[in-house]
Design an enzyme around this catalytic site. Sequence first.
Site, mmCIF file in Angstrom:
data_model
loop_
_atom_site.group_PDB
_atom_site.id
_atom_site.type_symbol
_atom_site.label_atom_id
_atom_site.label_comp_id
_atom_site.label_asym_id
_atom_site.label_seq_id
_atom_site.Cartn_x
_atom_site.Cartn_y
_atom_site.Cartn_z
ATOM 1 N N PHE A 1 -68.685 -117.968 -1.304
ATOM 2 C CA PHE A 1 -69.899 -118.628 -1.792
ATOM 3 C C PHE A 1 -70.035 -119.981 -1.084
ATOM 4 O O PHE A 1 -70.178 -121.031 -1.693
ATOM 5 C CB PHE A 1 -69.866 -118.764 -3.328
ATOM 6 C CG PHE A 1 -71.232 -118.997 -3.932
ATOM 7 C CD1 PHE A 1 -72.253 -118.057 -3.767
ATOM 8 C CD2 PHE A 1 -71.499 -120.160 -4.654
ATOM 9 C CE1 PHE A 1 -73.511 -118.284 -4.317
ATOM 10 C CE2 PHE A 1 -72.764 -120.382 -5.213
ATOM 11 C CZ PHE A 1 -73.761 -119.447 -5.052
ATOM 12 N N LYS B 1 -68.451 -112.744 20.344
ATOM 13 C CA LYS B 1 -69.813 -112.212 20.373
ATOM 14 C C LYS B 1 -70.016 -111.276 21.568
ATOM 15 O O LYS B 1 -70.737 -110.272 21.467
ATOM 16 C CB LYS B 1 -70.818 -113.368 20.381
ATOM 17 C CG LYS B 1 -70.776 -114.150 19.053
ATOM 18 C CD LYS B 1 -71.471 -115.496 19.158
ATOM 19 C CE LYS B 1 -71.483 -116.216 17.814
ATOM 20 N NZ LYS B 1 -71.917 -117.633 17.931
#
Lengths: 353, 353
Positions: B11, B227
Amino acid sequence: MKIYNIALIGFGGVNRALAELIAIKNPLWERDLGFRLNIVAVSDLHLGSVISPNGLDAKTLVEANFAKGGFGRLSGGNAEADNEAIIKTAPADIVVEATFTNPMDGEPAVSHCRWALNSGKHVVTTNKGPVAIAARELKALAKANSVHFEYEGSVMSGTPVIRMAEKTLAGAEVKGFEGILNGTSNFVLGRMEEGLDFASAVAEAQALGYAEADPTADVEGFDVRLKVVILANELLGANLKPEDVSCNGISKLSPSDIQAAAKTGRRWKLVGSAVRNADGTITGSVAPKQLALGHPLTGVNGATNAVSLNTELLGPVTMSGPGAGRVETAYALLSDIVAIHNAQSANFAKEAA
Amino acid sequence: MKIYNIALIGFGGVNRALAELIAIKNPLWERDLGFRLNIVAVSDLHLGSVISPNGLDAKTLVEANFAKGGFGRLSGGNAEADNEAIIKTAPADIVVEATFTNPMDGEPAVSHCRWALNSGKHVVTTNKGPVAIAARELKALAKANSVHFEYEGSVMSGTPVIRMAEKTLAGAEVKGFEGILNGTSNFVLGRMEEGLDFASAVAEAQALGYAEADPTADVEGFDVRLKVVILANELLGANLKPEDVSCNGISKLSPSDIQAAAKTGRRWKLVGSAVRNADGTITGSVAPKQLALGHPLTGVNGATNAVSLNTELLGPVTMSGPGAGRVETAYALLSDIVAIHNAQSANFAKEAA
């Protein structure tokens, strides 16, 4: 494995490039995409028309150096083009419309599309005319006949900006767009930055084959205006007609305007744009704009096209790529057929279940 | 109208931004996308965990200023995080994984994904670790459990480059790509062009919140390398691991290197790339490169990211947009859920037929 029978309407650069791809890529497409394409009819104002239910050999079609009316010498051929008969009677699953763009009423391409859709045939087209002028009617007609009307190549040739926005940006909330949508005018502006005056830059574009003998549609923004209409209607849910979009071209820009901008790090670009207003209406425009360094369109050079979508959740998302070219535009037709195939496969699975 | 119950794992900024969007956008999504999201569980190393089968109020969750262990004071809450129990037992349709990226073995995120998929829950994640290191395994696990594993946000945050390539470029034959995939290093290079030395530019990036206290992963290319692995495996069908990709960062570039390039109209960029070789193998690399004016990545400024796909039929097709940001990355999660929803809707239609 699926075979789609296709009818080519118009046999100029784009449909000829599609036939060239078919001649060499069918085995690859069969493996990677799940289908082959089979040309069962061709119609062309200059060459005539031909229907061949078993399929024409794509290589022969491309390599034969047909003279005016030359299709008349083929089995099933006719020295005259008869688009209506070809579209209505050829045993095609898909009609590939690539005739000339008429910016006034979209004809005869709008009729070509209507005939095909009413005959239960899918339509794929790269022709801006019918999409800018009659997309809403033709989409409804396609739906009523349970077929597809696809037109990725009507904007930015094969660069898939329409499908990108629809398939990958749901929920990002597109609020508007700005685009460099005409390669010729962008090339001309680039050459003017390098010191040429407008007339010399246009002459060079003509010599290179970028600009037509009459460059009006490119440099006065009329070509861009059709693309703004298409994108605004498609991506923003507008219902614009070409006359609703204000239109100014680049012919009034002088070398001193261009160079004054360059001194402050800015570049003049011919920008086609649309924005959703606070009251929900959509305003489209075509106009030369000075773009600052850092704007997503400032670095777009030469004949490249680009669209920057302004989104609520992501800010600007920009796609650039070719905006013209025979093979590039033929790819748009292939990408439309892929979309039809994927939708048909899903339907087929549904029916089989 | 469909309601998806979701469990948030982590969170921090991203999942908190998703909760903020849920608090305000559910009515819009219900209208435009056909679903609402309902948070039924949250787990966070700092705050603890909570399960609420009827759903937690997103607004309350975002606005309550929870202290360490603060979820323990909620009904169904626990001051300790128990990710495994939350993932396995919460009544969630979708597990939203947004914990920290571990570039070595992808843990604990890989385990989070495994537990969720094995429990028959879809996984959406923005976490590069599990995708770069275990995508093949996790995709197979998802398939075996008839659920989805989606990870658009693992590259370029919400800019949908993975889905764009897969949904809109079929048949264009992607042969390789080059990308600016790290906003921090691109910002640093831009400031060095303006005269700063490397250390000062990094310090400025840190002051602006672009770079972390330890900027190594950004400036030495390790972030870009993950990536490159993700894109090469996804778009080129490679099976690369991070250690297969050569990696050089920008820390050795001097202001004089940067300015020498600028004098010839070139710009140094940290480029992550991969290419399919003639023998079918894929080579990936991360390295600073001097790009000339006219290269599709040369004009990419500041923290923007971009990927240019080199295709056989279209040449370069380039997408640029945000590469980071809380809301932008949260949008990636939404776009993954849209993809799941659309696939589920098609399945549902199939079963109903």
